[in-house]
Every structure is written in structure tokens, then in C-alpha cells.
Design a protein around this motif. Structure first.
Motif, PDB file in Angstrom:
ATOM      1  N   MET A 317      52.334 -11.240  -9.916  1.00  0.00           N
ATOM      2  CA  MET A 317      51.953 -10.316  -8.855  1.00  0.00           C
ATOM      3  C   MET A 317      52.695  -9.004  -9.058  1.00  0.00           C
ATOM      4  N   VAL A 318      51.958  -7.906  -9.147  1.00  0.00           N
ATOM      5  CA  VAL A 318      52.551  -6.596  -9.403  1.00  0.00           C
ATOM      6  C   VAL A 318      53.206  -6.059  -8.138  1.00  0.00           C
ATOM      7  N   MET A 319      54.421  -5.544  -8.294  1.00  0.00           N
ATOM      8  CA  MET A 319      55.174  -4.928  -7.196  1.00  0.00           C
ATOM      9  C   MET A 319      55.608  -3.522  -7.614  1.00  0.00           C
ATOM     10  N   SER A 320      56.137  -2.777  -6.653  1.00  0.00           N
ATOM     11  CA  SER A 320      56.525  -1.391  -6.930  1.00  0.00           C
ATOM     12  C   SER A 320      57.796  -1.293  -7.763  1.00  0.00           C
ATOM     13  N   SER A 321      58.688  -2.293  -7.670  1.00  0.00           N
ATOM     14  CA  SER A 321      59.935  -2.288  -8.435  1.00  0.00           C
ATOM     15  C   SER A 321      60.456  -3.716  -8.528  1.00  0.00           C
ATOM     16  N   LYS A 322      61.414  -3.926  -9.416  1.00  0.00           N
ATOM     17  CA  LYS A 322      61.987  -5.266  -9.552  1.00  0.00           C
ATOM     18  C   LYS A 322      62.780  -5.661  -8.309  1.00  0.00           C
ATOM     19  N   VAL A 323      63.379  -4.680  -7.654  1.00  0.00           N
ATOM     20  CA  VAL A 323      64.114  -4.981  -6.415  1.00  0.00           C
ATOM     21  C   VAL A 323      63.153  -5.476  -5.351  1.00  0.00           C
ATOM     22  N   THR A 324      62.052  -4.755  -5.191  1.00  0.00           N
ATOM     23  CA  THR A 324      61.033  -5.177  -4.229  1.00  0.00           C
ATOM     24  C   THR A 324      60.479  -6.544  -4.594  1.00  0.00           C
ATOM     25  N   ALA A 325      60.234  -6.746  -5.874  1.00  0.00           N
ATOM     26  CA  ALA A 325      59.706  -8.028  -6.339  1.00  0.00           C
ATOM     27  C   ALA A 325      60.650  -9.164  -5.994  1.00  0.00           C
ATOM     28  N   PHE A 326      61.933  -8.958  -6.218  1.00  0.00           N
ATOM     29  CA  PHE A 326      62.913 -10.001  -5.925  1.00  0.00           C
ATOM     30  C   PHE A 326      62.968 -10.307  -4.424  1.00  0.00           C
ATOM     31  N   MET A 327      62.939  -9.269  -3.601  1.00  0.00           N
ATOM     32  CA  MET A 327      62.987  -9.468  -2.148  1.00  0.00           C
ATOM     33  C   MET A 327      61.740 -10.189  -1.657  1.00  0.00           C
ATOM     34  N   VAL A 328      60.565  -9.782  -2.166  1.00  0.00           N
ATOM     35  CA  VAL A 328      59.305 -10.384  -1.728  1.00  0.00           C
ATOM     36  C   VAL A 328      59.239 -11.849  -2.133  1.00  0.00           C
ATOM     37  N   ILE A 329      59.569 -12.150  -3.392  1.00  0.00           N
ATOM     38  CA  ILE A 329      59.458 -13.530  -3.851  1.00  0.00           C
ATOM     39  C   ILE A 329      60.496 -14.417  -3.177  1.00  0.00           C
ATOM     40  N   SER A 330      61.667 -13.879  -2.898  1.00  0.00           N
ATOM     41  CA  SER A 330      62.697 -14.664  -2.193  1.00  0.00           C
ATOM     42  C   SER A 330      62.230 -15.019  -0.792  1.00  0.00           C
ATOM     43  N   THR A 331      61.688 -14.034  -0.087  1.00  0.00           N
ATOM     44  CA  THR A 331      61.174 -14.273   1.267  1.00  0.00           C
ATOM     45  C   THR A 331      60.016 -15.258   1.237  1.00  0.00           C
ATOM     46  N   PHE A 332      59.140 -15.084   0.257  1.00  0.00           N
ATOM     47  CA  PHE A 332      57.980 -15.969   0.142  1.00  0.00           C
ATOM     48  C   PHE A 332      58.407 -17.410  -0.101  1.00  0.00           C
ATOM     49  N   LEU A 333      59.356 -17.611  -1.004  1.00  0.00           N
ATOM     50  CA  LEU A 333      59.792 -18.969  -1.321  1.00  0.00           C
ATOM     51  C   LEU A 333      60.463 -19.638  -0.130  1.00  0.00           C
ATOM     52  N   VAL A 334      61.210 -18.873   0.654  1.00  0.00           N
ATOM     53  CA  VAL A 334      61.810 -19.423   1.871  1.00  0.00           C
ATOM     54  C   VAL A 334      60.711 -19.847   2.844  1.00  0.00           C
ATOM     55  N   GLY A 335      59.702 -18.971   3.008  1.00  0.00           N
ATOM     56  CA  GLY A 335      58.592 -19.300   3.897  1.00  0.00           C
ATOM     57  C   GLY A 335      57.827 -20.522   3.446  1.00  0.00           C
ATOM     58  N   VAL A 336      57.574 -20.616   2.139  1.00  0.00           N
ATOM     59  CA  VAL A 336      56.867 -21.784   1.600  1.00  0.00           C
ATOM     60  C   VAL A 336      57.687 -23.042   1.801  1.00  0.00           C
ATOM     61  N   GLY A 337      59.006 -22.925   1.602  1.00  0.00           N
ATOM     62  CA  GLY A 337      59.874 -24.075   1.815  1.00  0.00           C
ATOM     63  C   GLY A 337      59.791 -24.596   3.242  1.00  0.00           C
ATOM     64  N   LEU A 338      59.814 -23.686   4.209  1.00  0.00           N
ATOM     65  CA  LEU A 338      59.684 -24.088   5.615  1.00  0.00           C
ATOM     66  C   LEU A 338      58.315 -24.698   5.878  1.00  0.00           C
ATOM     67  N   PHE A 339      57.276 -24.105   5.282  1.00  0.00           N
ATOM     68  CA  PHE A 339      55.906 -24.593   5.462  1.00  0.00           C
ATOM     69  C   PHE A 339      55.761 -26.018   4.933  1.00  0.00           C
ATOM     70  N   ILE A 340      56.404 -26.300   3.800  1.00  0.00           N
ATOM     71  CA  ILE A 340      56.291 -27.615   3.175  1.00  0.00           C
ATOM     72  C   ILE A 340      57.148 -28.658   3.868  1.00  0.00           C
ATOM     73  N   LEU A 341      58.373 -28.278   4.220  1.00  0.00           N
ATOM     74  CA  LEU A 341      59.360 -29.258   4.676  1.00  0.00           C
ATOM     75  C   LEU A 341      59.391 -29.458   6.180  1.00  0.00           C
ATOM     76  N   VAL A 342      58.864 -28.495   6.944  1.00  0.00           N
ATOM     77  CA  VAL A 342      58.981 -28.567   8.411  1.00  0.00           C
ATOM     78  C   VAL A 342      57.581 -28.623   9.031  1.00  0.00           C
ATOM     79  N   PRO A 343      57.081 -29.809   9.394  1.00  0.00           N
ATOM     80  CA  PRO A 343      55.729 -29.942   9.967  1.00  0.00           C
ATOM     81  C   PRO A 343      55.454 -29.049  11.171  1.00  0.00           C
ATOM     82  N   PRO A 344      56.426 -28.850  12.097  1.00  0.00           N
ATOM     83  CA  PRO A 344      56.143 -27.957  13.234  1.00  0.00           C
ATOM     84  C   PRO A 344      55.783 -26.531  12.809  1.00  0.00           C
ATOM     85  N   VAL A 345      56.323 -26.095  11.656  1.00  0.00           N
ATOM     86  CA  VAL A 345      55.984 -24.763  11.160  1.00  0.00           C
ATOM     87  C   VAL A 345      54.508 -24.708  10.781  1.00  0.00           C
ATOM     88  N   ARG A 346      54.013 -25.774  10.130  1.00  0.00           N
ATOM     89  CA  ARG A 346      52.594 -25.833   9.767  1.00  0.00           C
ATOM     90  C   ARG A 346      51.724 -25.842  11.021  1.00  0.00           C
TER      91      ARG A 346
END
Length: 497
Positions: A317-346
């Protein structure tokens, strides 16, 4: 496919769902609508009536559009409806839950099929169960005809096509093909419902089977690129370009489709007698290709279209900079982790965006897609001369789309994929009369020459027989031409070095 009379040309399943409504709207206003009949299928006739009212479609005025109550949980009902059409567009997901009976009916009766699935494990099961049957009945089965995975598959296809058009094109061996996707778009409740279904109902082994490298390919390939969080992609040339970005959450399903494109072409080139680029012929025959046989014309066409044994694909996924890319993917992975591991989040997510809902009309129109592919290849004939430097070339291909990629553009890609199997392009039929309801009513009895003409324009694998294909191997340049004609897509491809 049987040449007997069909009651309708296209059956759209899930017409009242979010994506189904977009596909319906697109098809009933299509420039070629006078050349095909459309059957809208859904579980609720009242919702179908509501859809027509919402779209201001009067069946007494718009020829060739019918509605039909279809329950995809009733296999006999599905088979009865499917056998009366030429092409099925299936928007009913999760496909692992509802899609198998539809594909079974299509494969059995020689009816073509397209869908939007990104469920790789299910596609693998479809290949194993129905590919051989479809090769005998002539049914062309093409999963993943939306954002997953047309931009990925067609961007690699375009670069390979450009490479093979060079004077010494067939001698080039592709080393890598990497696509960066820049997107602006939303998400629908149906997409989230599919993800939740896979998490809560699909056996983990089934899911892992779909993630095995080359899981969908009939031919083995090289080891995949390793997992990366951050990417950068450099293009030389008069206007140098550098793209940076992060891991794309749909990269595994998309990569599996591109790998199947590579594998199908490689496998069939061996079946048809075309020599493998590196001389290896170790191929796993799983029943998808013996119908081709071997002719010099087919062998030559495959030799000039196959990707080669050393082909490897990746994307990000193309981002504006590597810093932005790192922040976006970190946030996304945290969100996915909550989505997978915590049923109330789903549960909360589905409350906010239930199935059947998606981006607003304004968001649909304001989105965009830019998929940029970099394919690097070497001239193998030059490498045989040790005194001569190995000749390299880099091909850049770009796909641009105007609109939300996951829904607005996807509805166009899915619709045009179906029309590839039914009609010649808009330019080929522009002189055809557009007037009559009488011509619509007789379409299913008289349109066989148009259908046959469309089939002859397809790439060699889809032209010569049926099976479970990919967008690139089933449609290729025909789809590119159709999408370009919509005014919503632009394509470019050329050598950078």
C-alpha cells in the motif's frame, strides 16, 4: 457452453445487497444494455421491487430486465435458475458459506461465473472440486473480479505484455513484479461480515491451506518474497519515481491470484508443447488443461504470453512517507488484533456498519485508485554469452481509476468482467441498433453469433476451453479495453530502462 435458448443472459445474485445495488445500477444503464437481458436475483421480492423503485427502473419501459426470488441456500432452486442463463454474477458472500452451490451449478451446466471473493481457501476448494468439470462443460469460472484482484492481476499482465512485445521479448525472464496500490475508499458491512465469518466459522487449517505459497497455481514457483512491513519501489527513466509504503492487508489473496495466472500459463505452455523458459518441466497436473492439447499456434501464443518460471510477485500500500507508512500499519495491526482477539469489538463494528450498508454516494464518487507495477526482467539469450553483460529491462505499468476502489470501481470491474464473456467490446457493437424492446425480447434466441464473437476475442485459455481461471487469463486485454471505454479507468505501460 450449450447453445440452447436461455431465458436470460446475465443472472445477478445478491442484487439487493450493497454491492449488488451498485452492479444493478451500472448494468441497467450500460451502453450495451440493448444487447443483453438481465435477471436480478435476491431472497426477497419486496426488496427487489424496492431496488427497482430506488433506481427508477420501470420494467415495462426498460427491456430485458426481470426479477426472480432466489434462495442460495436451496441448491435445487439455484441449479434451476442458473441453467437458464449464460453468465452468473455472484455478489452473495461469504462465498465459503453461500457460493459453492452456485459454482457447482455453473460448472455442471456450462454457465460462466464471476464473483468478488477474496477468500483464497475457498477458491482453492473450488479449483479442486470444479476445475476439471468446468473444463469439460466449457464453463469459465473467474473468482476475484473486483478490487480483489483485478488491479494486481492486470497490472502484472500489462507489464508482461509490454515486455513480450519487445523485439527479443520471449527471451526475457521476469525476475520480479511488484505493485504499489494507492487508494482512497471505504468499507461495507458485507466485507466485515465475511471477515467475521472466516474468523468464527472456518477451520484454521482451511485458512492456512489458502495461505500456502502458490496454493492456487497448477505449477510450482520460486520462493516468495519475505514478509515486510515497509516498502520502497524505484523507477528509473526521464522522470524518476520512488514509491514508499507498507504491507497491504489483501496482499496474500491478490498474490495467490497472480501466481495462478503465472502457473496456468506455464502449465499450459508445457501441455501445448511450448518450451519452459528455464528448461524445467516439473509440473503438478491437477486436471486443468488437458483440453488444450498441443498445436503450434497455441504453443506460440502461450510462449509469448507466459510469465516464466522465475516470476515472483509482491505488492504493498503506497503512503506519503515511510514514517506515515509505519504509523498507519502499526495502527492497523493493533486494530486487526483487537478485531480478531476480542469478540465484543467485532460485535461493535457490525453494529456501526451492518451488512448491506457501505460508503455514501459522495464517498463513492470521490475515491480513487492508482496501481503502479514495476516488473524487472533479464534477456536470457544475452546471458549465455559470458563476455556480454546480462541485459536488463524495467517495465512500468499504471492503472488509474476514478471512484471508490472497493465498491464503485469494483461494481464496474465485476460487470465488465461478465460482459467480456457475453459480448464483444462497445467499439465492436457501436453500430448495433439501440432501439427496441422487440430486439431485447429476441436477444436470447438470436445473440449466439455475438456470444461466439466475444469468446473468440478472449485469451487462449478461455477461448479454447473452460476451467477456473483468473481475470488476466480469462479476459486479459479484452477487459482492459472494456474498462478503458467506461471513462473511469486509464492504463499505461512502457519500458523504463
Amino acid at each position: 457452453m450449450s447453445t440452447t435458448s436461455k431465458s436470460s443472459d446475465i443472472l445477478l445474485l445478491g442484487a439487493t445487497g450493497y454491492t449488488g445495488r451498485l452492479v444493478t445500477r451500472y448494468l441497467v444503464t450500460h451502453p450495451q444494455k440493448h444487447l443483453f437481458s438481465l435477471l436480478l436475483g435476491a431472497r426477497s421480492t419486496s426488496k427487489l421491487d424496492g431496488l427497482l423503485k430506488e433506481l427508477q427502473v420501470d420494467l415495462s419501459e426498460v427491456g430485458g430486465v426481470k426479477i426472480k426470488q432466489v434462495d442460495v441456500t436451496n441448491e435445487k432452486e439455484v441449479e434451476r435458475v442458473v441453467r437458464g442463463v449464460r453468465v452468473v454474477i455472484n455478489t452473495v458472500g461469504p462465498y465459503a458459506k453461500w457460493g459453492t452451490p452456485v459454482v457447482r451449478a455453473c460448472a455442471k451446466h456450462g454457465v460462466h461465473y464471476v464473483d468478488l471473493t477474496g477468500e483464497t481457501f475457498w477458491i482453492k476448494e473450488v479449483i479442486n472440486e470444479f476445475d476439471y468439470l468446468a473444463s469439460k462443460t466449457g464453463a469459465i469460472i473467474v473468482p476475484s473480479c473486483g478490487m480483489d484482484s483485478i488491479p494486481s492481476d492486470i497490472s502484472a499482465f500489462l507489464s508482461n505484455q509490454t515486455l513480450r512485445s519487445l523485439p527479443d521479448g520471449p527471451n526475457y525472464e521476469i525476475k520480479s513484479s511488484i505493485t504499489g496500490h494507492k487508494v482512497k475508499g471505504g468499507v461495507s458491512g458485507g466485507t466485515l461480515a465475511t471477515a467475521i465469518y472466516a474468523l468464527e466459522n472456518v477451520d484454521k487449517k482451511r485458512l492456512r491451506d489458502g495461505d500456502i505459497p502458490y496454493a492456487l497455481s497448477p505449477a510450482p514457483g520460486l520462493q516468495r518474497f519475505g514478509f515486510r512491513l515497509l516498502y520502497d519501489l524505484t523507477f528509473p527513466g526521464l522522470k524518476p519515481l520512488k514509491l514508499v509504503g507498507s504491507w497491504f492487508f489483501m496482499s496474500n489473496p491478490n498474490r495467490a491470484i497472480v501466481e495462478r495466472s503465472q502457473g496456468l500459463l506455464e502449465y499450459h505452455s508445457i501441455v501445448a508443447g511450448a518450451p519452459s523458459n528455464n528448461g524445467s518441466g516439473d509440473v503438478d497436473d491437477d486436471g486443468d488443461g488437458d483440453h488444450l492439447g498441443g498445436t503450434s499456434a497455441i504453443a506460440q501464443e502461450l510462449r509469448t504470453t507466459k510469465y516464466g518460471k522465475n516470476f515472483r510477485y509482491d505488492e504493498f500500500m503506497v503512503m506519503s512517507s515511510k514514517v506515515t507508512a509505519f504509523m498507519v500499519i502499526s495502527t492497523f495491526l493493533v486494530g486487526v488484533g483487537l478485531f480478531i482477539l476480542v469478540p465484543p469489538v467485532r460485535w461493535l463494528v457490525m453494529k456501526i456498519l451492518p451488512a448491506g450498508e457501505g460508503p455514501s454516494e459522495r464517498a463513492l464518487r470521490s475515491g480513487y485508485l492508482v496501481s503502479t507495477n514495476r516488473t524487472e526482467a533479464y534477456n536470457e539469450s544475452s546471458s549465455k554469452d559470458k563476455k556480454k553483460k546480462r541485459e536488463a529491462v524495467i517495465v512500468k505499468s499504471v492503472i488509474r481509476g476514478k471512484g471508490d476502489p472497493g465498491y464503485f470501481l469494483t461494481s464496474i470491474m465485476l460487470s465488465e468482467s461478465a460482459l467480456c464473456l457475453l459480448l464483444p467490446s462497445t467499439t465492436s457493437t457501436s453500430s448495433t441498433t439501440t432501439s427496441s424492446k422487440s430486439s431485447i425480447s429476441s436477444l436470447t434466441r438470436s445473440s449466439w453469433p455475438l456470444y461466439a464473437q466475444a469468446r473468440r476475442k478472449l485469451p487462449v485459455l478461455a477461448r479454447e476451453g473452460g476451467g477456473v481461471f483468473t481475470p488476466a487469463t480469462a479476459f486479459g486485454s479484452v477487459l482492459v479495453e472494456r474498462l478503458r471505454a467506461t471513462g473511469r479507468f486509464e492504463f499505461e505501460s512502457g519500458c523504463e530502462a
